[in-house]
Design an enzyme around this catalytic site. Sequence first.
Site, PDB file in Angstrom:
ATOM      1  N   ALA A  14      -0.534  15.978  -3.673  1.00 20.45           N
ATOM      2  CA  ALA A  14      -0.602  17.198  -2.860  1.00 20.45           C
ATOM      3  C   ALA A  14       0.275  18.302  -3.454  1.00 20.45           C
ATOM      4  O   ALA A  14      -0.147  19.460  -3.555  1.00 20.45           O
ATOM      5  CB  ALA A  14      -0.171  16.890  -1.426  1.00 20.45           C
ATOM      6  N   TYR A  45       1.603   4.862  -6.931  1.00 24.44           N
ATOM      7  CA  TYR A  45       1.373   3.461  -6.572  1.00 24.44           C
ATOM      8  C   TYR A  45      -0.005   3.202  -5.931  1.00 24.44           C
ATOM      9  O   TYR A  45      -0.306   2.071  -5.580  1.00 24.44           O
ATOM     10  CB  TYR A  45       2.479   2.984  -5.618  1.00 24.44           C
ATOM     11  CG  TYR A  45       3.840   3.090  -6.272  1.00 24.44           C
ATOM     12  CD1 TYR A  45       4.277   2.107  -7.144  1.00 24.44           C
ATOM     13  CD2 TYR A  45       4.639   4.210  -6.078  1.00 24.44           C
ATOM     14  CE1 TYR A  45       5.499   2.217  -7.783  1.00 24.44           C
ATOM     15  CE2 TYR A  45       5.869   4.326  -6.714  1.00 24.44           C
ATOM     16  CZ  TYR A  45       6.291   3.337  -7.558  1.00 24.44           C
ATOM     17  OH  TYR A  45       7.488   3.455  -8.197  1.00 24.44           O
ATOM     18  N   ALA A  46      -0.800   4.261  -5.757  1.00 29.67           N
ATOM     19  CA  ALA A  46      -2.096   4.073  -5.093  1.00 29.67           C
ATOM     20  C   ALA A  46      -2.981   3.187  -5.972  1.00 29.67           C
ATOM     21  O   ALA A  46      -3.098   3.403  -7.170  1.00 29.67           O
ATOM     22  CB  ALA A  46      -2.757   5.419  -4.857  1.00 29.67           C
ATOM     23  N   GLY A  48      -6.401   1.465  -4.799  1.00 30.66           N
ATOM     24  CA  GLY A  48      -7.843   1.357  -4.585  1.00 30.66           C
ATOM     25  C   GLY A  48      -8.673   2.443  -5.244  1.00 30.66           C
ATOM     26  O   GLY A  48      -9.605   2.154  -5.996  1.00 30.66           O
ATOM     27  N   GLU A 116     -14.936   0.383   0.320  1.00 30.84           N
ATOM     28  CA  GLU A 116     -13.761  -0.103   1.052  1.00 30.84           C
ATOM     29  C   GLU A 116     -14.108  -0.172   2.520  1.00 30.84           C
ATOM     30  O   GLU A 116     -15.219   0.193   2.921  1.00 30.84           O
ATOM     31  CB  GLU A 116     -12.553   0.792   0.769  1.00 30.84           C
ATOM     32  CG  GLU A 116     -12.068   0.653  -0.664  1.00 30.84           C
ATOM     33  CD  GLU A 116     -10.722   1.284  -0.938  1.00 30.84           C
ATOM     34  OE1 GLU A 116      -9.883   1.329  -0.025  1.00 30.84           O
ATOM     35  OE2 GLU A 116     -10.531   1.752  -2.063  1.00 30.84           O
ATOM     36  N   HIS A 230      -1.337  -1.482   6.709  1.00 31.75           N
ATOM     37  CA  HIS A 230      -2.366  -1.998   5.798  1.00 31.75           C
ATOM     38  C   HIS A 230      -2.532  -3.484   6.095  1.00 31.75           C
ATOM     39  O   HIS A 230      -1.547  -4.218   6.179  1.00 31.75           O
ATOM     40  CB  HIS A 230      -1.949  -1.782   4.346  1.00 31.75           C
ATOM     41  CG  HIS A 230      -3.093  -1.892   3.387  1.00 31.75           C
ATOM     42  ND1 HIS A 230      -3.693  -3.107   3.101  1.00 31.75           N
ATOM     43  CD2 HIS A 230      -3.767  -0.970   2.666  1.00 31.75           C
ATOM     44  CE1 HIS A 230      -4.678  -2.898   2.236  1.00 31.75           C
ATOM     45  NE2 HIS A 230      -4.745  -1.608   1.962  1.00 31.75           N
ATOM     46  N   GLU A 246      -7.528  -2.844  -0.708  1.00 25.31           N
ATOM     47  CA  GLU A 246      -8.722  -3.018   0.113  1.00 25.31           C
ATOM     48  C   GLU A 246      -9.982  -3.117  -0.752  1.00 25.31           C
ATOM     49  O   GLU A 246     -10.987  -3.702  -0.341  1.00 25.31           O
ATOM     50  CB  GLU A 246      -8.810  -1.798   1.040  1.00 25.31           C
ATOM     51  CG  GLU A 246      -9.899  -1.877   2.033  1.00 25.31           C
ATOM     52  CD  GLU A 246      -9.540  -1.119   3.310  1.00 25.31           C
ATOM     53  OE1 GLU A 246      -8.351  -0.867   3.575  1.00 25.31           O
ATOM     54  OE2 GLU A 246     -10.469  -0.782   4.037  1.00 25.31           O
ATOM     55  N   ARG A 274      -9.060  -0.433   9.165  1.00 30.39           N
ATOM     56  CA  ARG A 274      -7.749  -1.059   8.936  1.00 30.39           C
ATOM     57  C   ARG A 274      -6.999  -1.409  10.210  1.00 30.39           C
ATOM     58  O   ARG A 274      -6.342  -2.438  10.284  1.00 30.39           O
ATOM     59  CB  ARG A 274      -6.867  -0.090   8.141  1.00 30.39           C
ATOM     60  CG  ARG A 274      -7.198  -0.115   6.715  1.00 30.39           C
ATOM     61  CD  ARG A 274      -6.242   0.722   5.926  1.00 30.39           C
ATOM     62  NE  ARG A 274      -6.765   0.742   4.575  1.00 30.39           N
ATOM     63  CZ  ARG A 274      -6.364   1.558   3.634  1.00 30.39           C
ATOM     64  NH1 ARG A 274      -5.415   2.438   3.883  1.00 30.39           N
ATOM     65  NH2 ARG A 274      -6.893   1.509   2.440  1.00 30.39           N
ATOM     66  N   HIS A 335       2.063   1.317   6.094  1.00 30.36           N
ATOM     67  CA  HIS A 335       1.423   1.849   4.884  1.00 30.36           C
ATOM     68  C   HIS A 335       1.340   3.377   4.861  1.00 30.36           C
ATOM     69  O   HIS A 335       1.587   3.997   3.833  1.00 30.36           O
ATOM     70  CB  HIS A 335       0.020   1.253   4.793  1.00 30.36           C
ATOM     71  CG  HIS A 335      -0.757   1.639   3.579  1.00 30.36           C
ATOM     72  ND1 HIS A 335      -0.311   1.388   2.300  1.00 30.36           N
ATOM     73  CD2 HIS A 335      -1.956   2.264   3.445  1.00 30.36           C
ATOM     74  CE1 HIS A 335      -1.209   1.834   1.427  1.00 30.36           C
ATOM     75  NE2 HIS A 335      -2.206   2.385   2.088  1.00 30.36           N
ATOM     76  N   ARG A 370      -6.647   6.144   9.668  1.00 31.34           N
ATOM     77  CA  ARG A 370      -7.218   6.767   8.471  1.00 31.34           C
ATOM     78  C   ARG A 370      -8.268   5.866   7.810  1.00 31.34           C
ATOM     79  O   ARG A 370      -8.076   4.649   7.699  1.00 31.34           O
ATOM     80  CB  ARG A 370      -6.087   7.037   7.476  1.00 31.34           C
ATOM     81  CG  ARG A 370      -6.537   7.632   6.166  1.00 31.34           C
ATOM     82  CD  ARG A 370      -5.354   8.042   5.351  1.00 31.34           C
ATOM     83  NE  ARG A 370      -4.596   6.925   4.836  1.00 31.34           N
ATOM     84  CZ  ARG A 370      -4.924   6.232   3.750  1.00 31.34           C
ATOM     85  NH1 ARG A 370      -6.006   6.546   3.052  1.00 31.34           N
ATOM     86  NH2 ARG A 370      -4.165   5.238   3.347  1.00 31.34           N
ATOM     87  N   SER A 373      -8.866   5.088   1.317  1.00 26.89           N
ATOM     88  CA  SER A 373      -9.035   5.917   0.113  1.00 26.89           C
ATOM     89  C   SER A 373      -9.257   7.403   0.378  1.00 26.89           C
ATOM     90  O   SER A 373      -9.710   8.139  -0.509  1.00 26.89           O
ATOM     91  CB  SER A 373     -10.132   5.374  -0.806  1.00 26.89           C
ATOM     92  OG  SER A 373      -9.576   4.338  -1.587  1.00 26.89           O
ATOM     93  N   LEU A 376      -5.647  10.096  -1.232  1.00 27.74           N
ATOM     94  CA  LEU A 376      -5.555  10.888  -2.469  1.00 27.74           C
ATOM     95  C   LEU A 376      -6.432  12.133  -2.346  1.00 27.74           C
ATOM     96  O   LEU A 376      -6.055  13.229  -2.774  1.00 27.74           O
ATOM     97  CB  LEU A 376      -5.987  10.047  -3.674  1.00 27.74           C
ATOM     98  CG  LEU A 376      -5.057   8.889  -4.064  1.00 27.74           C
ATOM     99  CD1 LEU A 376      -5.664   8.060  -5.196  1.00 27.74           C
ATOM    100  CD2 LEU A 376      -3.687   9.395  -4.492  1.00 27.74           C
TER     101      LEU A 376
HETATM  102  C1  SIN Z   1      -5.720   0.265  -1.026  1.00 25.79           C
HETATM  103  O1  SIN Z   1      -5.973   0.247  -2.226  1.00 25.79           O
HETATM  104  O2  SIN Z   1      -6.058  -0.617  -0.262  1.00 25.79           O
HETATM  105  C2  SIN Z   1      -4.941   1.437  -0.460  1.00 25.79           C
HETATM  106  C3  SIN Z   1      -5.694   2.681  -0.575  1.00 25.79           C
HETATM  107  C4  SIN Z   1      -5.471   3.580   0.599  1.00 25.79           C
HETATM  108  O3  SIN Z   1      -4.455   3.479   1.274  1.00 25.79           O
HETATM  109  O4  SIN Z   1      -6.357   4.376   0.913  1.00 25.79           O
END
Ligand code: SIN
Length: 509
Positions: A14, A45-46, A48, A116, A230, A246, A274, A335, A370, A373, A376
């Site tokens: 961001a 660290y993201a 997915g 996901e 998460h 995920e 989630r 998370h 949320r 994914s 981001l």
């Molecule tokens: C994940 O890879 O499970 C996390 C991705 C996210 O928080 O959207």
Amino acid sequence: MLSADVVVIGTGIAGCSAALAAAERGASVALLTRSSRPEESNTLYAQGGIVYTGPEDSPSLLTRDIISASAGTGSGQAARMLAEEGPGLVRELLIERLGVPFDRDPRTGELDLTREGAHSVRRVAHHRDYTGRVIERALVRTVLAEPSIQVLSGTDALELLVVEGRCAGVRALRGGREIVIGASATVLATGGLAALYEHTTNPPLATGDGIALALEAGASVGDLHYVQFHPTTLYVPGGDRFLISESLRGEGAVLRDSEGREFVRHPLGSLAPRDVLAREIWEMMRRTGESCAYLDVSHRPAGWLEERFPTIYERCRAAGIEVPVEPIPVVPAAHYSCGGVDTNVWGRTSLPGLWAAGEVARTGLHGANRLASTSLLEGLVFGWRAGLDATRRPQSPPASESLQGRERQTVNGHKPDRGELSAAWARLRRLMWERAGLARSGEGLRAGLAELDGIGAALDGEGGYEALRLRRALAVARSLLRSALADARSRGCHYRVDCEEAVLADISR
Ligand code: SIN
């Protein structure tokens, strides 16, 4: 005193996106990060991926998925904006301009899109299981090369400066000295607060500092109690909760109990939203007395896992788990913060001169939960919008006299004992997990607030930077607990055991 047209605090997706948009509009930008390495951020660290768009996809389908995952509480306006603008920005900025190497199908050359939880179609672009790393490195390379962006690493924002009801820049700590940066627009992009919890996927510094800065400056903050847990993080007794993406479930991995039974009651099974899944795991553990659930990855050979999910594969092997023969022991962990500093869809906060974007902000997009994914993409889209808007009607920069003498030497004063400080942090994190975790009650939240007061009282009279950081964390924790206490409805990731009915209805969505 330094000055810039726009000061951006935070170098995740961001912050970098806001800085690039403002620079493109001809603004001078000061981009601050407290870390000595600009790429050190939650974005790095993201795992997915980032929501893009699939062959059978459309903005209205993505909007529908976002709202449905939010238990019907997300903002339709923000969701539509993300769905309409997001894929174009991923293509133009990340793929075409920055050259982010998302994985492609070797035969067709098309993006290899994954699925996901709660997504109707495959639409998530990724790079193996370290998508955040390739995006963040490309962004940082670009901001560092941009002449009108001055990147100030090792610079921690201490206070948002408010002059005549308007945010006029920031007071910060750099190399042990306090400095003032005056700006006509300030953008907060400091990330989330999940590291306030004992069990978290976030790096230790994600303790809600941006929210504390906004609260101190008088900006409106909302929905802090909507903390997303998460469902799947690695469970090793005594070890950190490492994220098990995920997208592994999107590629067919299945949640089971210790007897090998699928226990998730939701029609989407292991790909349920989630909040639902984290609660289902928690309930199964409570029912059976087990300390974790298990993610069965036996549907794929080891070679495939190692290639597609190298980080997870290595981490499991290092923990002595022989994937894919053995399942991965998993538990939920804190998370993502769905709430934050209230903004409109241009990132404007209630305080003139202050914008916020990414996880620190609350556009209303995620409501109470949320969609996977989208984080981001949210940082990219709303960071970009905030950067554009911050340069739209430039105010004259604050007169330097109005900011003179704002250095307050916060870092001086009697410093608390290190051992006592770390014990206080541990107490705070434990009480957040126990009192404001996956399952909450009015009684527990009230007890948590009293415990927070106790930790705060022990800090009385203490000075120095570390005491300031802990005080900020306590202020954010207090707001979160108060907001959870005030909300007697179980919705999305806010589950009140003293309001059971609403939750049961929620499980079937
Ligand atoms: C994940 O890879 O499970 C996390 C991705 C996210 O928080 O959207």
